[in-house]
Design a protein around this motif. Structure first.
Motif, PDB file in Angstrom:
ATOM      1  N   LYS A   1       0.830  -1.211   0.000  1.00 50.78           N
ATOM      2  CA  LYS A   1       0.000   0.000   0.000  1.00 50.78           C
ATOM      3  C   LYS A   1       0.860   1.255   0.000  1.00 50.78           C
ATOM      4  CE  LYS A   1      -3.365  -1.807   2.845  1.00 50.78           C
ATOM      5  NZ  LYS A   1      -3.954  -1.674   4.175  1.00 50.78           N
ATOM      6  N   CYS A   2       2.036   1.121   0.553  1.00 51.81           N
ATOM      7  CA  CYS A   2       2.933   2.264   0.697  1.00 51.81           C
ATOM      8  C   CYS A   2       3.758   2.463  -0.567  1.00 51.81           C
ATOM      9  CB  CYS A   2       3.845   2.018   1.893  1.00 51.81           C
ATOM     10  SG  CYS A   2       5.155   3.211   2.065  1.00 51.81           S
ATOM     11  N   THR A   3       3.296   3.360  -1.408  1.00 53.67           N
ATOM     12  CA  THR A   3       3.998   3.566  -2.668  1.00 53.67           C
ATOM     13  C   THR A   3       4.727   4.908  -2.702  1.00 53.67           C
ATOM     14  OG1 THR A   3       1.916   4.356  -3.579  1.00 53.67           O
ATOM     15  CG2 THR A   3       2.531   2.094  -4.098  1.00 53.67           C
ATOM     16  N   LYS A   4       4.270   5.840  -1.854  1.00 57.73           N
ATOM     17  CA  LYS A   4       4.831   7.185  -1.915  1.00 57.73           C
ATOM     18  C   LYS A   4       6.111   7.334  -1.092  1.00 57.73           C
ATOM     19  CE  LYS A   4       2.858  11.154  -0.641  1.00 57.73           C
ATOM     20  NZ  LYS A   4       1.658  11.954  -0.287  1.00 57.73           N
ATOM     21  N   ASN A   5       6.063   6.882   0.148  1.00 67.90           N
ATOM     22  CA  ASN A   5       7.195   7.117   1.052  1.00 67.90           C
ATOM     23  C   ASN A   5       8.125   5.924   1.197  1.00 67.90           C
ATOM     24  OD1 ASN A   5       6.247   9.741   1.708  1.00 67.90           O
ATOM     25  ND2 ASN A   5       4.745   8.814   3.069  1.00 67.90           N
ATOM     26  N   CYS A   6       7.783   4.825   0.524  1.00 63.71           N
ATOM     27  CA  CYS A   6       8.581   3.621   0.696  1.00 63.71           C
ATOM     28  C   CYS A   6       9.643   3.473  -0.382  1.00 63.71           C
ATOM     29  CB  CYS A   6       7.695   2.388   0.713  1.00 63.71           C
ATOM     30  SG  CYS A   6       6.890   2.179   2.291  1.00 63.71           S
ATOM     31  N   ILE A   7      10.815   3.086   0.077  1.00 63.83           N
ATOM     32  CA  ILE A   7      11.902   2.796  -0.855  1.00 63.83           C
ATOM     33  C   ILE A   7      12.379   1.373  -0.613  1.00 63.83           C
ATOM     34  CG2 ILE A   7      12.709   5.152  -1.301  1.00 63.83           C
ATOM     35  CD1 ILE A   7      14.877   4.584   0.910  1.00 63.83           C
ATOM     36  N   LYS A   8      12.832   0.744  -1.674  1.00 64.81           N
ATOM     37  CA  LYS A   8      13.317  -0.630  -1.570  1.00 64.81           C
ATOM     38  C   LYS A   8      14.816  -0.568  -1.317  1.00 64.81           C
ATOM     39  CE  LYS A   8      12.332  -4.941  -3.949  1.00 64.81           C
ATOM     40  NZ  LYS A   8      11.924  -5.504  -5.241  1.00 64.81           N
ATOM     41  N   ILE A   9      15.210  -0.966  -0.127  1.00 59.74           N
ATOM     42  CA  ILE A   9      16.641  -0.957   0.190  1.00 59.74           C
ATOM     43  C   ILE A   9      17.024  -2.233   0.925  1.00 59.74           C
ATOM     44  CG2 ILE A   9      16.947   1.544   0.206  1.00 59.74           C
ATOM     45  CD1 ILE A   9      16.856   1.410   3.299  1.00 59.74           C
ATOM     46  N   ASP A  10      18.304  -2.377   1.145  1.00 64.78           N
ATOM     47  CA  ASP A  10      18.840  -3.506   1.886  1.00 64.78           C
ATOM     48  C   ASP A  10      18.362  -3.425   3.336  1.00 64.78           C
ATOM     49  OD1 ASP A  10      21.431  -5.411   1.283  1.00 64.78           O
ATOM     50  OD2 ASP A  10      21.150  -4.981   3.408  1.00 64.78           O
ATOM     51  N   ARG A  11      17.988  -4.576   3.914  1.00 65.74           N
ATOM     52  CA  ARG A  11      17.498  -4.596   5.303  1.00 65.74           C
ATOM     53  C   ARG A  11      18.505  -3.938   6.260  1.00 65.74           C
ATOM     54  NH1 ARG A  11      15.292  -9.671   6.545  1.00 65.74           N
ATOM     55  NH2 ARG A  11      13.308  -8.681   6.815  1.00 65.74           N
ATOM     56  N   LYS A  12      19.759  -4.268   6.064  1.00 64.81           N
ATOM     57  CA  LYS A  12      20.854  -3.733   6.896  1.00 64.81           C
ATOM     58  C   LYS A  12      20.852  -2.200   6.860  1.00 64.81           C
ATOM     59  CE  LYS A  12      25.077  -4.303   5.403  1.00 64.81           C
ATOM     60  NZ  LYS A  12      25.245  -4.967   4.186  1.00 64.81           N
ATOM     61  N   ASP A  13      20.691  -1.637   5.668  1.00 61.81           N
ATOM     62  CA  ASP A  13      20.697  -0.179   5.516  1.00 61.81           C
ATOM     63  C   ASP A  13      19.469   0.451   6.153  1.00 61.81           C
ATOM     64  OD1 ASP A  13      23.069  -0.322   4.135  1.00 61.81           O
ATOM     65  OD2 ASP A  13      22.092  -0.426   2.178  1.00 61.81           O
ATOM     66  N   ALA A  14      18.338  -0.236   6.066  1.00 62.02           N
ATOM     67  CA  ALA A  14      17.093   0.292   6.640  1.00 62.02           C
ATOM     68  C   ALA A  14      17.235   0.450   8.149  1.00 62.02           C
ATOM     69  CB  ALA A  14      15.936  -0.634   6.300  1.00 62.02           C
ATOM     70  N   TYR A  15      17.766  -0.559   8.804  1.00 66.46           N
ATOM     71  CA  TYR A  15      17.938  -0.487  10.258  1.00 66.46           C
ATOM     72  C   TYR A  15      19.061   0.477  10.633  1.00 66.46           C
ATOM     73  CZ  TYR A  15      14.464  -4.053  10.951  1.00 66.46           C
ATOM     74  OH  TYR A  15      13.277  -4.734  10.973  1.00 66.46           O
ATOM     75  N   HIS A  16      19.985   0.630   9.730  1.00 64.08           N
ATOM     76  CA  HIS A  16      21.078   1.584   9.917  1.00 64.08           C
ATOM     77  C   HIS A  16      20.547   3.009   9.959  1.00 64.08           C
ATOM     78  CE1 HIS A  16      25.326   0.502   9.968  1.00 64.08           C
ATOM     79  NE2 HIS A  16      25.552   1.783   9.831  1.00 64.08           N
ATOM     80  N   GLN A  17      19.476   3.229   9.214  1.00 61.17           N
ATOM     81  CA  GLN A  17      18.873   4.560   9.127  1.00 61.17           C
ATOM     82  C   GLN A  17      17.802   4.764  10.179  1.00 61.17           C
ATOM     83  OE1 GLN A  17      17.803   5.740   5.068  1.00 61.17           O
ATOM     84  NE2 GLN A  17      19.429   4.408   4.330  1.00 61.17           N
ATOM     85  N   GLY A  18      17.795   3.932  11.206  1.00 65.34           N
ATOM     86  CA  GLY A  18      16.851   4.093  12.308  1.00 65.34           C
ATOM     87  C   GLY A  18      15.528   3.416  12.077  1.00 65.34           C
ATOM     88  N   GLY A  19      15.484   2.431  11.203  1.00 62.41           N
ATOM     89  CA  GLY A  19      14.255   1.724  10.902  1.00 62.41           C
ATOM     90  C   GLY A  19      13.741   0.893  12.065  1.00 62.41           C
ATOM     91  N   LYS A  20      12.423   0.812  12.171  1.00 59.77           N
ATOM     92  CA  LYS A  20      11.778  -0.010  13.203  1.00 59.77           C
ATOM     93  C   LYS A  20      10.962  -1.097  12.511  1.00 59.77           C
ATOM     94  CE  LYS A  20      11.375   3.870  16.345  1.00 59.77           C
ATOM     95  NZ  LYS A  20      11.918   4.880  15.397  1.00 59.77           N
ATOM     96  N   PRO A  21      11.006  -2.326  13.055  1.00 53.40           N
ATOM     97  CA  PRO A  21      10.278  -3.404  12.390  1.00 53.40           C
ATOM     98  C   PRO A  21       8.767  -3.218  12.452  1.00 53.40           C
ATOM     99  CG  PRO A  21      11.225  -4.164  14.460  1.00 53.40           C
ATOM    100  CD  PRO A  21      11.773  -2.795  14.221  1.00 53.40           C
ATOM    101  N   CYS A  22       8.109  -3.521  11.341  1.00 49.61           N
ATOM    102  CA  CYS A  22       6.663  -3.448  11.245  1.00 49.61           C
ATOM    103  C   CYS A  22       6.037  -4.497  12.191  1.00 49.61           C
ATOM    104  CB  CYS A  22       6.265  -3.716   9.805  1.00 49.61           C
ATOM    105  SG  CYS A  22       4.555  -4.155   9.549  1.00 49.61           S
ATOM    106  N   LYS A  23       4.906  -4.133  12.820  1.00 50.96           N
ATOM    107  CA  LYS A  23       4.270  -5.063  13.755  1.00 50.96           C
ATOM    108  C   LYS A  23       3.554  -6.203  13.030  1.00 50.96           C
ATOM    109  CE  LYS A  23       3.815  -2.032  17.682  1.00 50.96           C
ATOM    110  NZ  LYS A  23       3.282  -0.680  17.857  1.00 50.96           N
ATOM    111  N   THR A  24       3.207  -5.986  11.792  1.00 51.16           N
ATOM    112  CA  THR A  24       2.498  -7.012  11.033  1.00 51.16           C
ATOM    113  C   THR A  24       3.442  -8.062  10.459  1.00 51.16           C
ATOM    114  OG1 THR A  24       0.867  -5.342  10.439  1.00 51.16           O
ATOM    115  CG2 THR A  24       0.828  -7.393   9.175  1.00 51.16           C
ATOM    116  N   CYS A  25       4.495  -7.613   9.823  1.00 49.90           N
ATOM    117  CA  CYS A  25       5.368  -8.554   9.132  1.00 49.90           C
ATOM    118  C   CYS A  25       6.695  -8.778   9.858  1.00 49.90           C
ATOM    119  CB  CYS A  25       5.631  -8.086   7.705  1.00 49.90           C
ATOM    120  SG  CYS A  25       6.568  -6.558   7.607  1.00 49.90           S
ATOM    121  N   GLY A  26       6.961  -7.976  10.852  1.00 45.85           N
ATOM    122  CA  GLY A  26       8.197  -8.137  11.622  1.00 45.85           C
ATOM    123  C   GLY A  26       9.426  -7.528  10.954  1.00 45.85           C
ATOM    124  N   GLY A  27       9.197  -6.802   9.887  1.00 41.93           N
ATOM    125  CA  GLY A  27      10.311  -6.138   9.187  1.00 41.93           C
ATOM    126  C   GLY A  27      11.100  -7.137   8.425  1.00 41.93           C
TER     127      GLY A  27
END
Ligand SMILES: [Zn+2]
Length: 72
Positions: free
Chosen positions: A46-72
């Motif tokens: 559903k998230c097409t505007k603010n979502c970018i496809k990146i490496d999991r490692k980089d996402a958490y590096h940028q302060g990412g938090k795991p989604c409660k539905t899918c667990g990130g």
């Protein structure tokens, strides 16, 4: 014959690297909420505007938090 074997080996290795989750797994990273989703997550789809496809490692590096539905 040796050349054929080498080509075959490259194919096998490529297959292992693309299938293995240990190697650079892509996730959908919401740059606004900092939520990290699996690519297959319904929220990510559903998230097409603010979502970018990146490496999991980089996402958490940028302060990412795991989604409660899918667990990130
Ligand atoms: Zn999610």
């Amino acid at each position: 014959m040796k050349k054929v074997l080498a080509v075959l080996l490259i194919f096998i290795f490529n297959g292992i690297f693309t299938i293995s989750p240990a190697f650079a797994e892509n996730v959908m990273f919401n740059v606004e909420t900092k939520k990290v989703h699996k690519v297959s997550c319904p929220h990510a789809q559903k998230c097409t505007k603010n979502c970018i496809k990146i490496d999991r490692k980089d996402a958490y590096h940028q302060g990412g938090k795991p989604c409660k539905t899918c667990g990130g």
